[in-house]
Design a protein around this motif. Structure first.
Motif, PDB file in Angstrom:
ATOM      1  N   LEU A 178       0.771  -1.162  -0.014  1.00 33.26           N
ATOM      2  CA  LEU A 178       0.029   0.086  -0.183  1.00 33.26           C
ATOM      3  C   LEU A 178       0.738   1.158   0.043  1.00 33.26           C
ATOM      4  CD1 LEU A 178      -3.073  -0.886   2.575  1.00 33.26           C
ATOM      5  CD2 LEU A 178      -3.003   0.056   0.143  1.00 33.26           C
ATOM      6  N   VAL A 179       0.594   1.680  -0.714  1.00 30.00           N
ATOM      7  CA  VAL A 179       1.275   3.236  -0.915  1.00 30.00           C
ATOM      8  C   VAL A 179       0.425   4.687  -1.102  1.00 30.00           C
ATOM      9  CG1 VAL A 179       2.546   4.921  -2.207  1.00 30.00           C
ATOM     10  CG2 VAL A 179       2.704   1.976  -3.127  1.00 30.00           C
ATOM     11  N   ALA A 241      -8.596   1.013   2.803  1.00 33.14           N
ATOM     12  CA  ALA A 241      -7.540   1.760   2.834  1.00 33.14           C
ATOM     13  C   ALA A 241      -7.259   2.643   1.639  1.00 33.14           C
ATOM     14  CB  ALA A 241      -6.138   2.054   2.743  1.00 33.14           C
ATOM     15  N   ILE A 242      -7.123   2.490   0.716  1.00 33.72           N
ATOM     16  CA  ILE A 242      -7.255   4.009  -0.800  1.00 33.72           C
ATOM     17  C   ILE A 242      -8.640   4.149   0.032  1.00 33.72           C
ATOM     18  CG2 ILE A 242      -7.455   4.131  -2.653  1.00 33.72           C
ATOM     19  CD1 ILE A 242      -5.962   1.182  -3.263  1.00 33.72           C
ATOM     20  N   GLY A 243     -10.183   4.098   0.250  1.00 30.82           N
ATOM     21  CA  GLY A 243     -11.418   4.653  -0.260  1.00 30.82           C
ATOM     22  C   GLY A 243     -11.005   5.871   1.263  1.00 30.82           C
ATOM     23  N   VAL A 244     -10.462   5.327   2.125  1.00 32.56           N
ATOM     24  CA  VAL A 244      -9.552   6.203   3.325  1.00 32.56           C
ATOM     25  C   VAL A 244      -9.372   7.547   2.484  1.00 32.56           C
ATOM     26  CG1 VAL A 244      -8.758   6.907   5.412  1.00 32.56           C
ATOM     27  CG2 VAL A 244     -10.375   4.959   5.068  1.00 32.56           C
ATOM     28  N   MET A 245      -8.668   7.003   2.112  1.00 32.72           N
ATOM     29  CA  MET A 245      -7.007   8.272   1.648  1.00 32.72           C
ATOM     30  C   MET A 245      -8.077   8.926   0.546  1.00 32.72           C
ATOM     31  SD  MET A 245      -4.524   7.808   3.519  1.00 32.72           S
ATOM     32  CE  MET A 245      -3.303   9.004   2.627  1.00 32.72           C
ATOM     33  N   GLU A 246      -8.677   8.846  -0.103  1.00 36.84           N
ATOM     34  CA  GLU A 246      -9.396   9.854  -0.967  1.00 36.84           C
ATOM     35  C   GLU A 246     -10.116  10.030  -1.079  1.00 36.84           C
ATOM     36  OE1 GLU A 246     -10.321   6.817  -3.923  1.00 36.84           O
ATOM     37  OE2 GLU A 246      -8.599   6.519  -4.763  1.00 36.84           O
ATOM     38  N   PHE A 254      -2.316   0.384  -4.303  1.00 36.52           N
ATOM     39  CA  PHE A 254      -1.814  -0.756  -4.054  1.00 36.52           C
ATOM     40  C   PHE A 254      -0.752  -0.962  -5.282  1.00 36.52           C
ATOM     41  CE2 PHE A 254      -2.682  -5.545  -3.237  1.00 36.52           C
ATOM     42  CZ  PHE A 254      -2.350  -5.846  -2.885  1.00 36.52           C
ATOM     43  N   VAL A 255       0.176  -1.793  -4.917  1.00 41.78           N
ATOM     44  CA  VAL A 255       0.642  -2.125  -5.580  1.00 41.78           C
ATOM     45  C   VAL A 255       1.311  -4.285  -5.394  1.00 41.78           C
ATOM     46  CG1 VAL A 255       3.553  -2.486  -6.805  1.00 41.78           C
ATOM     47  CG2 VAL A 255       2.155  -0.604  -5.754  1.00 41.78           C
ATOM     48  N   ARG A 256       0.567  -4.986  -6.577  1.00 43.24           N
ATOM     49  CA  ARG A 256       0.557  -6.353  -5.838  1.00 43.24           C
ATOM     50  C   ARG A 256       1.586  -6.924  -6.344  1.00 43.24           C
ATOM     51  NH1 ARG A 256      -3.223  -9.745  -6.602  1.00 43.24           N
ATOM     52  NH2 ARG A 256      -1.724 -10.900  -5.791  1.00 43.24           N
ATOM     53  N   LYS A 257       1.949  -8.100  -5.583  1.00 37.56           N
ATOM     54  CA  LYS A 257       3.994  -8.659  -5.339  1.00 37.56           C
ATOM     55  C   LYS A 257       2.984 -10.347  -5.963  1.00 37.56           C
ATOM     56  CE  LYS A 257       6.466  -6.184  -4.270  1.00 37.56           C
ATOM     57  NZ  LYS A 257       6.089  -4.872  -3.746  1.00 37.56           N
TER      58      LYS A 257
END
Length: 261
Positions: A178-179, A241-246, A254-257
């Protein structure tokens, strides 16, 4: 082992032992069905033209076949070897081996507790259609699983012991990063809220772990029984998490591995 009076269904995959090979047909015993035998015509041995059937099958060999047709009245079961791919073959053989182990474990439990093994088998078959998945359920859910079986308490205890000693639940792990970047004065608190939302309520057989890698990166690690479940959880966590930031007018991605077992 299925009941001796049962017959396999068309389209079912079955484990067989080759008993006799002729020029144009192989006769086999269906290992999972008591006293049931079938045949594989040379045209169902392999794709393409088969000159010598013995290049593909031999007496005593274990093979996985697909049931083409069943005629209980005449006692005929027609089978295909060529209609089973490598993946299906491996999965079926593993399932068959697991069922053999489960039968043996039930035998131990029945002997130790003075119980009819068929009563335990019937209970497991009714719940799962197979024996081994019942032992997996006991390992994962413990007493909650045993309650649903409605067996004697001493049988339950013996089943739990056998399951815990012998069954290893397969686990897979997937990770991503997560960035989370905030330009707000209270950015630290916004990121904290985002990270809290990235730890949703999950089932008992799933673990989710967040690790600080150095701003603005946070590793998300999900361990679950299979990739489908793991993917669902990690997607839910990262989206939250991204929703909270936006919503705070900040940014998150989010960058997948790659997957790892």
């Amino acid at each position: 082992m299925h009941d001796k009076d049962e017959w396999p269904e068309e389209g079912e995959l079955v484990v067989c032992t080759v008993e006799n090979v002729k020029d144009f047909v192989a006769f086999v015993r269906l290992d999972e069905y008591t006293s049931k035998k079938g045949l594989i015509h040379i045209s169902e041995i392999a794709t393409g033209w088969v000159k010598y059937i013995r290049d593909y099958v031999r007496e005593g060999q274990k093979v996985v076949c697909k049931v083409l047709s069943v005629d209980p009245r005449r006692g005929h079961i027609d089978l295909s070897l060529k209609d089973v791919n490598d993946h299906q073959r491996r999965e079926k053989i593993q399932e068959w081996k697991n069922e053999q182990k489960a039968e043996k474990w039930i035998g131990f439990v029945a002997k130790d507790t003075g119980t009819d093994p068929q009563a335990i088998k019937d209970t497991f078959y009714a719940a799962f259609g197979l024996l081994y998945p019942a032992f997996e359920e006991i390992v994962v859910k413990g007493d909650d699983a045993l309650k649903t079986f409605e067996l004697d308490s001493k049988v339950n205890e013996a089943l739990k012991t056998v399951a815990q000693e012998n069954v290893k639940i397969p686990r897979v792990t997937i990770t991503g990063t997560l960035v989370l970047t905030s330009t707000k004065p209270d950015g630290v608190n916004i990121i904290r809220r985002a990270l809290r939302s990235a730890q949703p309520k999950v089932d008992d057989d799933v673990e989710i772990e967040l690790t600080y890698l150095g701003a603005p990166n946070y590793r998300v690690k999900v361990t679950a029984p299979d990739y489908k479940k793991a993917e669902k959880v990690i997607d839910k966590a990262s989206t939250a998490a991204i929703g909270v930031m936006e919503r705070a007018k900040d940014s998150g991605k989010f960058v997948r591995k790659a997957k790892s077992a």
